[in-house]
Design a protein around this motif. Structure first.
Motif, PDB file in Angstrom:
ATOM      1  N   CYS A 127       0.836  -1.192   0.000  1.00  0.00           N
ATOM      2  CA  CYS A 127       0.000   0.000   0.000  1.00  0.00           C
ATOM      3  C   CYS A 127       0.870   1.240   0.000  1.00  0.00           C
ATOM      4  O   CYS A 127       2.060   1.192   0.328  1.00  0.00           O
ATOM      5  CB  CYS A 127      -0.959   0.021   1.203  1.00  0.00           C
ATOM      6  SG  CYS A 127      -0.167  -0.049   2.816  1.00  0.00           S
ATOM      7  N   GLU A 128       0.268   2.361  -0.371  1.00  0.00           N
ATOM      8  CA  GLU A 128       0.936   3.661  -0.368  1.00  0.00           C
ATOM      9  C   GLU A 128      -0.115   4.730  -0.146  1.00  0.00           C
ATOM     10  O   GLU A 128      -1.321   4.449  -0.096  1.00  0.00           O
ATOM     11  CB  GLU A 128       1.676   3.898  -1.682  1.00  0.00           C
ATOM     12  CG  GLU A 128       0.794   3.917  -2.916  1.00  0.00           C
ATOM     13  CD  GLU A 128       1.619   4.088  -4.176  1.00  0.00           C
ATOM     14  OE1 GLU A 128       2.061   5.229  -4.444  1.00  0.00           O
ATOM     15  OE2 GLU A 128       1.824   3.077  -4.891  1.00  0.00           O
ATOM     16  N   ALA A 129       0.311   5.977   0.003  1.00  0.00           N
ATOM     17  CA  ALA A 129      -0.612   7.082   0.273  1.00  0.00           C
ATOM     18  C   ALA A 129      -1.607   7.252  -0.871  1.00  0.00           C
ATOM     19  O   ALA A 129      -1.218   7.304  -2.035  1.00  0.00           O
ATOM     20  CB  ALA A 129       0.169   8.371   0.481  1.00  0.00           C
ATOM     21  N   GLU A 130      -2.888   7.331  -0.515  1.00  0.00           N
ATOM     22  CA  GLU A 130      -3.944   7.534  -1.495  1.00  0.00           C
ATOM     23  C   GLU A 130      -4.318   9.018  -1.541  1.00  0.00           C
ATOM     24  O   GLU A 130      -4.577   9.627  -0.495  1.00  0.00           O
ATOM     25  CB  GLU A 130      -5.179   6.709  -1.125  1.00  0.00           C
ATOM     26  CG  GLU A 130      -4.989   5.208  -1.250  1.00  0.00           C
ATOM     27  CD  GLU A 130      -4.959   4.730  -2.703  1.00  0.00           C
ATOM     28  OE1 GLU A 130      -5.329   5.544  -3.586  1.00  0.00           O
ATOM     29  OE2 GLU A 130      -4.574   3.583  -2.937  1.00  0.00           O
ATOM     30  N   PRO A 131      -4.343   9.615  -2.752  1.00  0.00           N
ATOM     31  CA  PRO A 131      -4.564  11.063  -2.846  1.00  0.00           C
ATOM     32  C   PRO A 131      -5.933  11.525  -2.381  1.00  0.00           C
ATOM     33  O   PRO A 131      -6.135  12.723  -2.159  1.00  0.00           O
ATOM     34  CB  PRO A 131      -4.362  11.345  -4.339  1.00  0.00           C
ATOM     35  CG  PRO A 131      -4.614  10.036  -5.031  1.00  0.00           C
ATOM     36  CD  PRO A 131      -4.133   8.990  -4.067  1.00  0.00           C
ATOM     37  N   GLN A 132      -6.882  10.618  -2.209  1.00  0.00           N
ATOM     38  CA  GLN A 132      -8.200  11.015  -1.701  1.00  0.00           C
ATOM     39  C   GLN A 132      -8.089  11.660  -0.328  1.00  0.00           C
ATOM     40  O   GLN A 132      -8.852  12.586  -0.006  1.00  0.00           O
ATOM     41  CB  GLN A 132      -9.124   9.799  -1.652  1.00  0.00           C
ATOM     42  CG  GLN A 132     -10.535  10.121  -1.164  1.00  0.00           C
ATOM     43  CD  GLN A 132     -11.440   8.907  -1.175  1.00  0.00           C
ATOM     44  OE1 GLN A 132     -11.054   7.829  -1.627  1.00  0.00           O
ATOM     45  NE2 GLN A 132     -12.649   9.073  -0.685  1.00  0.00           N
ATOM     46  N   TRP A 133      -7.132  11.170   0.478  1.00  0.00           N
ATOM     47  CA  TRP A 133      -6.998  11.667   1.848  1.00  0.00           C
ATOM     48  C   TRP A 133      -5.598  12.180   2.183  1.00  0.00           C
ATOM     49  O   TRP A 133      -5.460  12.979   3.113  1.00  0.00           O
ATOM     50  CB  TRP A 133      -7.327  10.556   2.852  1.00  0.00           C
ATOM     51  CG  TRP A 133      -8.701   9.996   2.709  1.00  0.00           C
ATOM     52  CD1 TRP A 133      -9.891  10.648   2.943  1.00  0.00           C
ATOM     53  CD2 TRP A 133      -9.046   8.676   2.279  1.00  0.00           C
ATOM     54  NE1 TRP A 133     -10.944   9.813   2.711  1.00  0.00           N
ATOM     55  CE2 TRP A 133     -10.465   8.583   2.292  1.00  0.00           C
ATOM     56  CE3 TRP A 133      -8.314   7.556   1.897  1.00  0.00           C
ATOM     57  CZ2 TRP A 133     -11.140   7.430   1.940  1.00  0.00           C
ATOM     58  CZ3 TRP A 133      -8.981   6.404   1.538  1.00  0.00           C
ATOM     59  CH2 TRP A 133     -10.375   6.342   1.551  1.00  0.00           C
ATOM     60  N   TYR A 134      -4.597  11.715   1.448  1.00  0.00           N
ATOM     61  CA  TYR A 134      -3.221  11.949   1.868  1.00  0.00           C
ATOM     62  C   TYR A 134      -2.434  12.761   0.846  1.00  0.00           C
ATOM     63  O   TYR A 134      -2.675  12.695  -0.363  1.00  0.00           O
ATOM     64  CB  TYR A 134      -2.526  10.604   2.107  1.00  0.00           C
ATOM     65  CG  TYR A 134      -3.199   9.789   3.183  1.00  0.00           C
ATOM     66  CD1 TYR A 134      -3.020  10.095   4.528  1.00  0.00           C
ATOM     67  CD2 TYR A 134      -4.050   8.734   2.849  1.00  0.00           C
ATOM     68  CE1 TYR A 134      -3.662   9.365   5.519  1.00  0.00           C
ATOM     69  CE2 TYR A 134      -4.689   7.987   3.837  1.00  0.00           C
ATOM     70  CZ  TYR A 134      -4.492   8.313   5.176  1.00  0.00           C
ATOM     71  OH  TYR A 134      -5.132   7.586   6.143  1.00  0.00           O
ATOM     72  N   GLU A 135      -1.479  13.508   1.370  1.00  0.00           N
ATOM     73  CA  GLU A 135      -0.618  14.332   0.527  1.00  0.00           C
ATOM     74  C   GLU A 135       0.282  13.471  -0.349  1.00  0.00           C
ATOM     75  O   GLU A 135       0.914  12.530   0.126  1.00  0.00           O
ATOM     76  CB  GLU A 135       0.242  15.228   1.427  1.00  0.00           C
ATOM     77  CG  GLU A 135       1.222  16.116   0.699  1.00  0.00           C
ATOM     78  CD  GLU A 135       2.113  16.856   1.672  1.00  0.00           C
ATOM     79  OE1 GLU A 135       1.714  17.950   2.121  1.00  0.00           O
ATOM     80  OE2 GLU A 135       3.211  16.344   2.003  1.00  0.00           O
ATOM     81  N   LYS A 136       0.340  13.803  -1.633  1.00  0.00           N
ATOM     82  CA  LYS A 136       1.292  13.209  -2.558  1.00  0.00           C
ATOM     83  C   LYS A 136       2.411  14.221  -2.805  1.00  0.00           C
ATOM     84  O   LYS A 136       2.211  15.427  -2.716  1.00  0.00           O
ATOM     85  CB  LYS A 136       0.608  12.838  -3.875  1.00  0.00           C
ATOM     86  CG  LYS A 136      -0.583  11.897  -3.720  1.00  0.00           C
ATOM     87  CD  LYS A 136      -0.191  10.532  -3.198  1.00  0.00           C
ATOM     88  CE  LYS A 136       0.408   9.673  -4.297  1.00  0.00           C
ATOM     89  NZ  LYS A 136       0.649   8.266  -3.835  1.00  0.00           N
ATOM     90  N   PHE A 137       3.581  13.729  -3.111  1.00  0.00           N
ATOM     91  CA  PHE A 137       4.737  14.604  -3.259  1.00  0.00           C
ATOM     92  C   PHE A 137       4.527  15.602  -4.403  1.00  0.00           C
ATOM     93  O   PHE A 137       4.191  15.218  -5.521  1.00  0.00           O
ATOM     94  CB  PHE A 137       5.991  13.765  -3.527  1.00  0.00           C
ATOM     95  CG  PHE A 137       7.234  14.596  -3.686  1.00  0.00           C
ATOM     96  CD1 PHE A 137       7.801  15.226  -2.590  1.00  0.00           C
ATOM     97  CD2 PHE A 137       7.829  14.747  -4.929  1.00  0.00           C
ATOM     98  CE1 PHE A 137       8.947  15.993  -2.726  1.00  0.00           C
ATOM     99  CE2 PHE A 137       8.979  15.502  -5.079  1.00  0.00           C
ATOM    100  CZ  PHE A 137       9.537  16.130  -3.971  1.00  0.00           C
TER     101      PHE A 137
END
Length: 322
Positions: A127-137
């Motif tokens: 898993c990795e950060a999902e842009p729905q809730w989390y900041e992407k680089f």
């Protein structure tokens, strides 16, 4: 005495208990690098064992970076260990790639029948950060894409993963949250909304852990002075290991109620219960009185609930924190 390796720095640590020995796994890098800031990108996962949580014996390293291409072909960073229903040990850990210059963090898993011999599940992350809730680089808001330090535990018939993450909402220095993913079987993971809200005063909340001490649940995490918001820094606040009592292991967590468990001499705290039922705080020895990096595993520090309802180190070492 603290666990010190003469030829290597050690820092973030996580533990497993096989019923005979306690096992410590930790990030490790050669002191020959000279500059301790280089350690993050020349890292292995070390392994030591103990009968009493005080005297540790180093054994063979557990993990190294994979061959390219893989989600972890640059670094293998902090994780946690659980035993699955079939008796297999699973280490969930953070990986980064050379292709992304270690900027994007993801979580993967390795398996072991005995805690000594580990086999990675594959070259793909879980898993990795999902842009729905989390900041992407984006190259502006924060130096990396945070999705690291997985803490995995079972609760209410599901497996839960806490991760160091950042919300996609709020001021850039105030987006630290506890990320969350769930699984029915430890194999397939679904990223969920964070278990805390941004705006609590932290740029990130590193190495999260949930524990039930007595009849109360507590979340701990770590954050240094430099990762606090400007407002907190300007008010004179410092960092260290933080704790906050919570109503449920799966949140929500009110991070605005967090208080320091230690000062910045220790970092990346872990709570561990011994076989007699006592609870201890471990961390790595971070900096000395001159702010020089140390890089060794602390002695266990006794913890318990204070009269003010906060978790505290009970030997008095950090009573000055209030």
């Amino acid at each position: 005495m603290s666990y010190v390796l003469s030829d290597a720095w050690t820092w973030d640590t996580w533990f497993a208990d096989d019923g005979d020995l306690y096992h410590a796994f930790y990030l490790k890098a050669s002191r020959a690098l000279g500059d301790p800031d280089r350690r993050h990108f020349h890292v292995t996962v070390g392994h030591a064992v103990s009968q009493d949580l005080h005297a540790w014996h180093e054994v063979a390293d557990a993990l190294i970076a994979s061959d390219q291409p893989a989600f972890d072909d640059y670094t293998t960073w902090t994780g946690s260990i659980v035993r699955d229903p079939e008796g297999m040990w699973r280490m969930f850990y953070t990986g980064t790639t050379r292709a992304e210059n270690a900027i994007v963090q993801r979580v993967g898993v390795a398996k072991s029948p005995d805690l000594y011999n580990w086999t990675k599940a594959g070259s793909e992350a879980l898993c990795e950060a999902e842009p729905q809730w989390y900041e992407k680089f984006d190259g502006v808001s924060w130096p990396d894409e945070a999705w690291r330090d997985p803490w995995v535990f079972a609760h209410d018939g599901r497996w839960h993963m806490l991760v160091t993450a950042r919300s996609n909402q709020g001021a850039p220095d105030n987006r630290g949250v506890i990320g969350h993913a769930t699984s029915p079987d430890l194999d397939t993971w679904t990223v969920q909304p964070p278990l805390s809200q941004s705006g609590a005063g932290f740029g990130h909340l590193e190495v999260p852990q949930i524990a039930s001490i007595g009849d109360r649940d507590v979340l701990i995490f770590s954050s240094l002075h430099g990762e606090l918001t400007a407002a907190r820094r300007e008010s004179g606040e410092r960092g260290g290991v933080w704790s906050v009592p919570v109503e449920s292991p799966t949140g929500p967590y009110d991070i605005t109620k967090a208080t320091r468990l230690t000062d910045e001499s220790l970092y990346a705290g872990r709570l561990l219960q011994d076989r007699d039922g006592a609870w201890w705080l471990f961390a790595f020895n971070h900096v000395d009185e001159n702010r020089a990096f140390i890089g060794s595993l602390s002695d266990p520090l006794p913890v318990g609930w204070g009269g003010n309802g906060r978790l505290r180190v009970t030997d008095g070492r950090f009573d000055h924190l209030g």
